[in-house]
Write a protein that holds these residues in place. Structure first.
Motif, mmCIF file in Angstrom:
data_model
loop_
_atom_site.group_PDB
_atom_site.id
_atom_site.type_symbol
_atom_site.label_atom_id
_atom_site.label_comp_id
_atom_site.label_asym_id
_atom_site.label_seq_id
_atom_site.Cartn_x
_atom_site.Cartn_y
_atom_site.Cartn_z
ATOM 1 N N ASP A 289 0.829 -1.202 0.000
ATOM 2 C CA ASP A 289 0.000 0.000 0.000
ATOM 3 C C ASP A 289 0.870 1.261 0.000
ATOM 4 O OD1 ASP A 289 -2.743 1.289 0.391
ATOM 5 O OD2 ASP A 289 -1.635 2.096 2.100
ATOM 6 N N ALA A 290 1.968 1.238 0.752
ATOM 7 C CA ALA A 290 2.871 2.389 0.789
ATOM 8 C C ALA A 290 3.452 2.667 -0.589
ATOM 9 C CB ALA A 290 3.992 2.148 1.796
ATOM 10 N N MET A 291 3.807 1.590 -1.302
ATOM 11 C CA MET A 291 4.368 1.763 -2.646
ATOM 12 C C MET A 291 3.296 2.185 -3.643
ATOM 13 S SD MET A 291 7.163 1.639 -4.399
ATOM 14 C CE MET A 291 8.353 0.612 -3.530
ATOM 15 N N ASP A 292 2.147 1.523 -3.607
ATOM 16 C CA ASP A 292 1.090 1.806 -4.587
ATOM 17 C C ASP A 292 0.475 3.192 -4.395
ATOM 18 O OD1 ASP A 292 1.531 -0.730 -5.545
ATOM 19 O OD2 ASP A 292 -0.272 -1.619 -4.645
ATOM 20 N N THR A 293 0.304 3.591 -3.146
ATOM 21 C CA THR A 293 -0.395 4.840 -2.851
ATOM 22 C C THR A 293 0.535 6.046 -2.789
ATOM 23 O OG1 THR A 293 -1.984 3.545 -1.550
ATOM 24 C CG2 THR A 293 -2.029 5.944 -1.269
ATOM 25 N N TYR A 294 1.731 5.848 -2.219
ATOM 26 C CA TYR A 294 2.620 6.988 -1.975
ATOM 27 C C TYR A 294 3.976 6.881 -2.664
ATOM 28 C CZ TYR A 294 -0.821 7.838 1.686
ATOM 29 O OH TYR A 294 -1.998 8.058 2.379
ATOM 30 N N ALA A 295 4.217 5.783 -3.376
ATOM 31 C CA ALA A 295 5.531 5.549 -4.001
ATOM 32 C C ALA A 295 6.653 5.601 -2.962
ATOM 33 C CB ALA A 295 5.794 6.540 -5.127
ATOM 34 N N VAL A 296 6.354 5.058 -1.766
ATOM 35 C CA VAL A 296 7.321 5.012 -0.668
ATOM 36 C C VAL A 296 7.684 3.555 -0.401
ATOM 37 C CG1 VAL A 296 7.665 5.383 1.813
ATOM 38 C CG2 VAL A 296 6.536 7.138 0.433
ATOM 39 N N GLU A 297 8.993 3.279 -0.350
ATOM 40 C CA GLU A 297 9.444 1.928 -0.027
ATOM 41 C C GLU A 297 9.578 1.763 1.483
ATOM 42 O OE1 GLU A 297 12.986 -1.051 -1.366
ATOM 43 O OE2 GLU A 297 13.601 0.792 -0.361
ATOM 44 N N ASN B 55 17.817 11.021 2.744
ATOM 45 C CA ASN B 55 16.478 10.801 3.296
ATOM 46 C C ASN B 55 16.388 11.022 4.804
ATOM 47 O OD1 ASN B 55 15.377 10.231 0.830
ATOM 48 N ND2 ASN B 55 15.433 8.005 1.075
ATOM 49 N N ALA B 56 17.496 11.320 5.451
ATOM 50 C CA ALA B 56 17.457 11.577 6.903
ATOM 51 C C ALA B 56 17.052 13.031 7.124
ATOM 52 C CB ALA B 56 18.812 11.281 7.538
ATOM 53 N N ARG B 57 15.780 13.322 6.817
ATOM 54 C CA ARG B 57 15.245 14.681 6.914
ATOM 55 C C ARG B 57 13.749 14.594 7.204
ATOM 56 N NH1 ARG B 57 13.627 15.923 1.301
ATOM 57 N NH2 ARG B 57 14.121 14.072 0.071
ATOM 58 N N PRO B 58 13.181 15.633 7.799
ATOM 59 C CA PRO B 58 11.790 15.557 8.259
ATOM 60 C C PRO B 58 10.775 15.235 7.156
ATOM 61 C CG PRO B 58 12.884 17.417 9.284
ATOM 62 C CD PRO B 58 13.845 16.868 8.272
ATOM 63 N N MET B 59 10.919 15.811 5.967
ATOM 64 C CA MET B 59 9.924 15.592 4.925
ATOM 65 C C MET B 59 9.813 14.114 4.556
ATOM 66 S SD MET B 59 9.588 17.325 1.139
ATOM 67 C CE MET B 59 9.530 18.974 1.858
ATOM 68 N N ALA B 60 10.956 13.443 4.435
ATOM 69 C CA ALA B 60 10.946 12.020 4.092
ATOM 70 C C ALA B 60 10.327 11.194 5.215
ATOM 71 C CB ALA B 60 12.367 11.552 3.796
ATOM 72 N N VAL B 61 10.677 11.515 6.456
ATOM 73 C CA VAL B 61 10.120 10.791 7.599
ATOM 74 C C VAL B 61 8.601 10.961 7.653
ATOM 75 C CG1 VAL B 61 10.061 10.668 10.127
ATOM 76 C CG2 VAL B 61 12.253 10.883 8.934
ATOM 77 N N GLU B 62 8.116 12.170 7.420
ATOM 78 C CA GLU B 62 6.671 12.413 7.457
ATOM 79 C C GLU B 62 5.946 11.617 6.369
ATOM 80 O OE1 GLU B 62 4.891 13.683 9.664
ATOM 81 O OE2 GLU B 62 6.405 14.688 10.897
ATOM 82 N N GLN B 63 6.566 11.435 5.228
ATOM 83 C CA GLN B 63 5.939 10.633 4.177
ATOM 84 C C GLN B 63 5.811 9.174 4.606
ATOM 85 O OE1 GLN B 63 8.393 12.748 0.812
ATOM 86 N NE2 GLN B 63 6.753 11.610 -0.175
ATOM 87 N N VAL B 64 6.814 8.679 5.301
ATOM 88 C CA VAL B 64 6.744 7.305 5.825
ATOM 89 C C VAL B 64 5.619 7.184 6.846
ATOM 90 C CG1 VAL B 64 7.954 5.583 7.221
ATOM 91 C CG2 VAL B 64 9.162 6.775 5.407
ATOM 92 N N LEU B 65 5.524 8.137 7.741
ATOM 93 C CA LEU B 65 4.479 8.087 8.762
ATOM 94 C C LEU B 65 3.087 8.171 8.142
ATOM 95 C CD1 LEU B 65 6.150 10.346 11.480
ATOM 96 C CD2 LEU B 65 5.854 7.854 11.555
ATOM 97 N N THR B 66 2.938 8.975 7.105
ATOM 98 C CA THR B 66 1.665 9.050 6.394
ATOM 99 C C THR B 66 1.313 7.695 5.792
ATOM 100 O OG1 THR B 66 1.935 11.388 5.887
ATOM 101 C CG2 THR B 66 0.454 10.153 4.469
ATOM 102 N N ALA B 67 2.309 7.023 5.216
ATOM 103 C CA ALA B 67 2.077 5.706 4.629
ATOM 104 C C ALA B 67 1.682 4.689 5.697
ATOM 105 C CB ALA B 67 3.328 5.238 3.891
ATOM 106 N N PHE B 68 2.301 4.765 6.869
ATOM 107 C CA PHE B 68 1.928 3.866 7.964
ATOM 108 C C PHE B 68 0.496 4.140 8.426
ATOM 109 C CE2 PHE B 68 6.339 2.495 8.726
ATOM 110 C CZ PHE B 68 6.131 1.188 9.124
#
Length: 412
Positions: free
Chosen positions: A349-357, A378-391
């Protein structure tokens, strides 16, 4: 045979070419994705640009100059005064094999710290090079105390003690200081360390900690492409290499030969193999970026990203796989999969919806964890927030309910 006959023969050969298997058609198409697994990580744009520069011959003086810049950058990266740094042309596995093949002779003892897949692989590799392998085991998610490591070295007096600083299969961070290097030196043991998932993301001091050989990978915290393995040797390790009774059982990774390509022992360079020219451009640029930021700032940035990630994960009621906070790896975070949740479905779902691995477990952690890398670019807030959104989205899609006890929990 006349020229006309030769020409006719070539025409007949060309006429026999089959069209059954066609070559790819048109320009390559690559999707844009945020790579937040255990690596490779998303490359820094400057590094991608460097790879597009014109090729040079691998023995041309301008390219030799770039190799020399890489050596200097690696001295800073490893925090060493040793002149013996280089890039192995190959992935982290090539660095792993170079370390074992060059420093372990048949019949010699090697203690391998095994608390995940990378220790397991080195134990296998050392056996293939006819070493006498002693496996020191810890449960997945645990590390080794300095006291037990010192005791094992004193007992067995091995030629090598091998440890993984950042075990990416389980998310553990192995301590390496507190006199371990001195204990190895006293026993005549070389301390060899895998830093593939940790170099640049957490503190490392080759000289101060008495480490004798380190290898790493280009595609993790350095934000480069896979294909180069940062490599370091101490003087003790070089003395062992030069004093071997037998040749290393590898030509491709024989450091006696590779060293002369990199100018370790004499100014004039000699050909061993064709260096991975564009990848070395990328790594020169990666090391320049590290130097501009500075290692203390780089380490602090990775720690902050790790803490931000866990703040968000705990708000969702998710728990770390590694029980002791001091043992948790900042760069590759292992997250327990809650009962009733399909880990693979969330990754999809993370990959299909947000293109996040987001990755699943590896080795002893398969099916038990998700692995999220916060490394390099990727050790920056924007990338981390995208992961949390995917979760958040993936868990809600499966009907996951946050445990009531998780509310307000803030331990990192």
């Amino acid at each position: 045979m006349s020229v006309d006959q030769l020409s006719q023969g070539r025409k007949e050969e060309m006429a026999e070419v089959s069209n059954a298997a066609k070559t790819p058609q048109g320009p390559i198409q690559v999707p844009t994705r945020l790579l937040m697994g255990p690596g490779p990580t998303t490359a820094h744009p400057r590094i991608l640009t460097a790879q597009a520069l014109p090729l040079l011959g691998h023995m041309h003086p301008p390219f030799i100059h770039i190799m020399d810049e890489i050596k200097e950058g690696l001295r800073y990266m490893f925090q060493t005064e040793s002149p013996y740094t280089l890039m192995i042309s190959g992935t982290g596995h090539a660095g792993m094999e170079a370390a074992i093949a060059n420093l372990l002779e048949p019949g010699e003892k090697i203690i391998v710290g095994v608390n995940g897949i990378w220790g397991e692989r080195v134990a296998d590799l050392a056996e293939r090079y006819q070493g006498d392998v002693i496996q020191l085991k810890a449960d997945p998610g645990k590390t080794f105390s300095i006291a037990e490591l010192k005791a094992a070295v004193a007992q067995h007096k091995p030629a090598i003690l091998f440890l993984v600083q950042g075990e990416s299969s389980t998310g553990t961070h192995q301590a390496l200081g507190d006199g371990l290097g001195e204990a190895c030196k006293a026993a005549g043991t070389l301390l060899v360390v895998d830093t593939v998932a940790s170099l640049g993301g957490v503190p490392l001091f080759a000289d101060n900690w008495g480490i004798d050989c380190i290898y790493s990978g280009s595609q993790k915290c350095l934000s480069g492409p896979p294909g180069a393995a940062p490599f370091f040797m101490s003087q003790r390790a070089v003395d062992k290499l030069k004093g071997r009774k037998t040749k290393p059982a590898t030509y491709n990774l024989d450091l006696n030969l590779i060293a002369d390509y990199w100018g370790w022992f004499k100014p004039a360079r000699s050909y061993h193999h064709t260096g991975v020219v564009s990848t070395f451009y990328a790594m020169r640029e990666a090391l320049a970026i590290v130097g501009e930021e500075g290692l203390p700032a780089m380490w602090a940035r990775h720690l902050a990203a790790h803490q931000l990630l866990w703040k968000g994960l705990r708000e969702l009621g998710l728990q770390p796989y590694v029980p002791d906070v001091k043992d948790r790896l900042v760069t590759v975070n292992t997250i327990k999969v809650p009962e009733g949740v399909d880990w693979a479905a969330l990754c999809k779902d993370a990959m299909d919806t947000y293109a996040v691995e987001i990755a699943g477990g590896l080795g002893p952690s398969i099916g038990k964890v998700w692995r999220v890398g916060v490394m390099g670019f990727n050790a920056r807030p924007m990338a981390v927030e995208q992961v949390l959104t995917a979760f958040r989205h993936g868990l809600a899609k499966q009907g996951y309910k946050q445990p009531a006890a998780a509310a307000g929990k803030s331990e990192l």
